[in-house]
Design a protein around this motif. Structure first.
Motif, PDB file in Angstrom:
ATOM      1  N   ASN A   1       0.839  -1.211   0.000  1.00 37.43           N
ATOM      2  CA  ASN A   1       0.000   0.000   0.000  1.00 37.43           C
ATOM      3  C   ASN A   1       0.865   1.250   0.000  1.00 37.43           C
ATOM      4  O   ASN A   1       0.572   2.221  -0.705  1.00 37.43           O
ATOM      5  CB  ASN A   1      -0.926   0.018   1.221  1.00 37.43           C
ATOM      6  CG  ASN A   1      -2.119  -0.893   1.065  1.00 37.43           C
ATOM      7  OD1 ASN A   1      -2.389  -1.401  -0.016  1.00 37.43           O
ATOM      8  ND2 ASN A   1      -2.824  -1.109   2.147  1.00 37.43           N
ATOM      9  N   ALA A   2       1.935   1.241   0.806  1.00 38.33           N
ATOM     10  CA  ALA A   2       2.824   2.401   0.880  1.00 38.33           C
ATOM     11  C   ALA A   2       3.538   2.623  -0.444  1.00 38.33           C
ATOM     12  O   ALA A   2       3.674   3.758  -0.905  1.00 38.33           O
ATOM     13  CB  ALA A   2       3.829   2.222   2.018  1.00 38.33           C
ATOM     14  N   ILE A   3       3.973   1.548  -1.075  1.00 36.50           N
ATOM     15  CA  ILE A   3       4.662   1.668  -2.369  1.00 36.50           C
ATOM     16  C   ILE A   3       3.720   2.251  -3.416  1.00 36.50           C
ATOM     17  O   ILE A   3       4.074   3.175  -4.149  1.00 36.50           O
ATOM     18  CB  ILE A   3       5.218   0.299  -2.818  1.00 36.50           C
ATOM     19  CG1 ILE A   3       6.383  -0.106  -1.899  1.00 36.50           C
ATOM     20  CG2 ILE A   3       5.649   0.331  -4.281  1.00 36.50           C
ATOM     21  CD1 ILE A   3       6.833  -1.542  -2.067  1.00 36.50           C
ATOM     22  N   LYS A   4       2.490   1.716  -3.480  1.00 40.00           N
ATOM     23  CA  LYS A   4       1.523   2.209  -4.469  1.00 40.00           C
ATOM     24  C   LYS A   4       1.183   3.678  -4.228  1.00 40.00           C
ATOM     25  O   LYS A   4       1.146   4.476  -5.170  1.00 40.00           O
ATOM     26  CB  LYS A   4       0.249   1.369  -4.443  1.00 40.00           C
ATOM     27  CG  LYS A   4      -0.756   1.834  -5.495  1.00 40.00           C
ATOM     28  CD  LYS A   4      -2.051   1.068  -5.440  1.00 40.00           C
ATOM     29  CE  LYS A   4      -3.028   1.517  -6.508  1.00 40.00           C
ATOM     30  NZ  LYS A   4      -3.200   2.949  -6.660  1.00 40.00           N
ATOM     31  N   ALA A   5       0.944   4.043  -2.963  1.00 39.67           N
ATOM     32  CA  ALA A   5       0.603   5.438  -2.660  1.00 39.67           C
ATOM     33  C   ALA A   5       1.777   6.356  -2.990  1.00 39.67           C
ATOM     34  O   ALA A   5       1.580   7.474  -3.463  1.00 39.67           O
ATOM     35  CB  ALA A   5       0.209   5.577  -1.192  1.00 39.67           C
ATOM     36  N   GLY A   6       2.992   5.891  -2.757  1.00 41.89           N
ATOM     37  CA  GLY A   6       4.179   6.677  -3.099  1.00 41.89           C
ATOM     38  C   GLY A   6       4.287   6.896  -4.595  1.00 41.89           C
ATOM     39  O   GLY A   6       4.598   7.993  -5.057  1.00 41.89           O
TER      40      GLY A   6
ATOM     41  N   ARG B   1       0.031  13.463  -1.527  1.00 43.40           N
ATOM     42  CA  ARG B   1       1.176  13.079  -0.700  1.00 43.40           C
ATOM     43  C   ARG B   1       0.717  12.614   0.683  1.00 43.40           C
ATOM     44  O   ARG B   1       1.343  11.752   1.290  1.00 43.40           O
ATOM     45  CB  ARG B   1       2.132  14.270  -0.582  1.00 43.40           C
ATOM     46  CG  ARG B   1       3.371  13.944   0.234  1.00 43.40           C
ATOM     47  CD  ARG B   1       4.376  15.090   0.229  1.00 43.40           C
ATOM     48  NE  ARG B   1       5.499  14.776   1.083  1.00 43.40           N
ATOM     49  CZ  ARG B   1       6.568  14.085   0.699  1.00 43.40           C
ATOM     50  NH1 ARG B   1       6.643  13.633  -0.531  1.00 43.40           N
ATOM     51  NH2 ARG B   1       7.550  13.841   1.546  1.00 43.40           N
ATOM     52  N   GLU B   2      -0.389  13.173   1.172  1.00 48.00           N
ATOM     53  CA  GLU B   2      -0.894  12.800   2.493  1.00 48.00           C
ATOM     54  C   GLU B   2      -1.239  11.313   2.553  1.00 48.00           C
ATOM     55  O   GLU B   2      -1.038  10.667   3.576  1.00 48.00           O
ATOM     56  CB  GLU B   2      -2.125  13.632   2.872  1.00 48.00           C
ATOM     57  CG  GLU B   2      -1.839  15.104   3.093  1.00 48.00           C
ATOM     58  CD  GLU B   2      -1.667  15.900   1.796  1.00 48.00           C
ATOM     59  OE1 GLU B   2      -2.131  15.446   0.718  1.00 48.00           O
ATOM     60  OE2 GLU B   2      -1.045  16.976   1.859  1.00 48.00           O
ATOM     61  N   ALA B   3      -1.768  10.770   1.468  1.00 46.61           N
ATOM     62  CA  ALA B   3      -2.105   9.342   1.432  1.00 46.61           C
ATOM     63  C   ALA B   3      -0.835   8.508   1.560  1.00 46.61           C
ATOM     64  O   ALA B   3      -0.817   7.483   2.244  1.00 46.61           O
ATOM     65  CB  ALA B   3      -2.843   8.998   0.145  1.00 46.61           C
ATOM     66  N   TRP B   4       0.238   8.947   0.911  1.00 50.54           N
ATOM     67  CA  TRP B   4       1.512   8.246   0.985  1.00 50.54           C
ATOM     68  C   TRP B   4       2.055   8.294   2.409  1.00 50.54           C
ATOM     69  O   TRP B   4       2.497   7.291   2.947  1.00 50.54           O
ATOM     70  CB  TRP B   4       2.495   8.858  -0.010  1.00 50.54           C
ATOM     71  CG  TRP B   4       3.850   8.237   0.005  1.00 50.54           C
ATOM     72  CD1 TRP B   4       4.131   6.899  -0.055  1.00 50.54           C
ATOM     73  CD2 TRP B   4       5.104   8.912   0.065  1.00 50.54           C
ATOM     74  NE1 TRP B   4       5.491   6.711  -0.044  1.00 50.54           N
ATOM     75  CE2 TRP B   4       6.113   7.929   0.031  1.00 50.54           C
ATOM     76  CE3 TRP B   4       5.473  10.251   0.128  1.00 50.54           C
ATOM     77  CZ2 TRP B   4       7.463   8.253   0.070  1.00 50.54           C
ATOM     78  CZ3 TRP B   4       6.812  10.556   0.161  1.00 50.54           C
ATOM     79  CH2 TRP B   4       7.790   9.578   0.135  1.00 50.54           C
ATOM     80  N   GLU B   5       1.998   9.475   3.013  1.00 52.05           N
ATOM     81  CA  GLU B   5       2.474   9.619   4.394  1.00 52.05           C
ATOM     82  C   GLU B   5       1.688   8.703   5.334  1.00 52.05           C
ATOM     83  O   GLU B   5       2.258   8.070   6.218  1.00 52.05           O
ATOM     84  CB  GLU B   5       2.350  11.077   4.861  1.00 52.05           C
ATOM     85  CG  GLU B   5       3.234  12.051   4.110  1.00 52.05           C
ATOM     86  CD  GLU B   5       4.723  11.846   4.361  1.00 52.05           C
ATOM     87  OE1 GLU B   5       5.087  11.261   5.395  1.00 52.05           O
ATOM     88  OE2 GLU B   5       5.520  12.286   3.522  1.00 52.05           O
ATOM     89  N   GLN B   6       0.375   8.632   5.139  1.00 52.76           N
ATOM     90  CA  GLN B   6      -0.462   7.803   6.001  1.00 52.76           C
ATOM     91  C   GLN B   6      -0.126   6.315   5.840  1.00 52.76           C
ATOM     92  O   GLN B   6      -0.027   5.587   6.829  1.00 52.76           O
ATOM     93  CB  GLN B   6      -1.934   8.042   5.696  1.00 52.76           C
ATOM     94  CG  GLN B   6      -2.860   7.286   6.628  1.00 52.76           C
ATOM     95  CD  GLN B   6      -4.327   7.592   6.368  1.00 52.76           C
ATOM     96  OE1 GLN B   6      -4.671   8.274   5.408  1.00 52.76           O
ATOM     97  NE2 GLN B   6      -5.179   7.085   7.205  1.00 52.76           N
ATOM     98  N   THR B   7       0.058   5.867   4.605  1.00 56.49           N
ATOM     99  CA  THR B   7       0.365   4.446   4.403  1.00 56.49           C
ATOM    100  C   THR B   7       1.755   4.116   4.925  1.00 56.49           C
ATOM    101  O   THR B   7       1.969   3.016   5.434  1.00 56.49           O
ATOM    102  CB  THR B   7       0.243   4.034   2.916  1.00 56.49           C
ATOM    103  OG1 THR B   7       1.096   4.848   2.115  1.00 56.49           O
ATOM    104  CG2 THR B   7      -1.192   4.141   2.434  1.00 56.49           C
ATOM    105  N   LYS B   8       2.702   5.061   4.821  1.00 56.83           N
ATOM    106  CA  LYS B   8       4.036   4.817   5.404  1.00 56.83           C
ATOM    107  C   LYS B   8       3.929   4.665   6.913  1.00 56.83           C
ATOM    108  O   LYS B   8       4.572   3.791   7.503  1.00 56.83           O
ATOM    109  CB  LYS B   8       5.003   5.966   5.075  1.00 56.83           C
ATOM    110  CG  LYS B   8       5.520   5.933   3.663  1.00 56.83           C
ATOM    111  CD  LYS B   8       6.720   6.842   3.459  1.00 56.83           C
ATOM    112  CE  LYS B   8       6.589   8.188   4.088  1.00 56.83           C
ATOM    113  NZ  LYS B   8       7.705   9.091   3.838  1.00 56.83           N
ATOM    114  N   GLN B   9       3.115   5.505   7.544  1.00 58.21           N
ATOM    115  CA  GLN B   9       2.928   5.412   8.998  1.00 58.21           C
ATOM    116  C   GLN B   9       2.299   4.083   9.384  1.00 58.21           C
ATOM    117  O   GLN B   9       2.699   3.465  10.370  1.00 58.21           O
ATOM    118  CB  GLN B   9       2.066   6.574   9.498  1.00 58.21           C
ATOM    119  CG  GLN B   9       2.781   7.905   9.475  1.00 58.21           C
ATOM    120  CD  GLN B   9       1.863   9.063   9.849  1.00 58.21           C
ATOM    121  OE1 GLN B   9       0.684   8.871  10.133  1.00 58.21           O
ATOM    122  NE2 GLN B   9       2.403  10.263   9.845  1.00 58.21           N
TER     123      GLN B   9
END
Length: 66
Positions: free
Chosen positions: A22-27, A37-45
């Motif tokens: 999920n983090a890779i895809k959002a990134g 970018r917020e979606a990427w930050e959230q999935t990384k967290q």
């Protein structure tokens, strides 16, 4: 696309791999202008939280992708 897949009943390593994907895809979406970018930050967290839980319970997180 089929029905949404739940993570219930899967191994902790699977859940980590799912969070990582999920983090890779959002990134990628963020990088190519397809998502915020917020979606990427959230999935990384989320991935980091799952990783910390796994580590605390003696599971491996390095090298886990699926």
């Amino acid at each position: 696309m089929g029905a949404a897949r739940t993570v219930e009943g899967n191994t902790p390593q699977f859940v980590y791999g799912w969070a990582q994907q999920n983090a890779i895809k959002a990134g990628q979406d963020s990088m190519f202008g397809r998502g915020p970018r917020e979606a990427w930050e959230q999935t990384k967290q989320q991935m980091e939280v799952v990783g910390r839980w796994l580590t605390a319970h003696g599971y491996q997180t390095e090298g886990v992708t699926k």
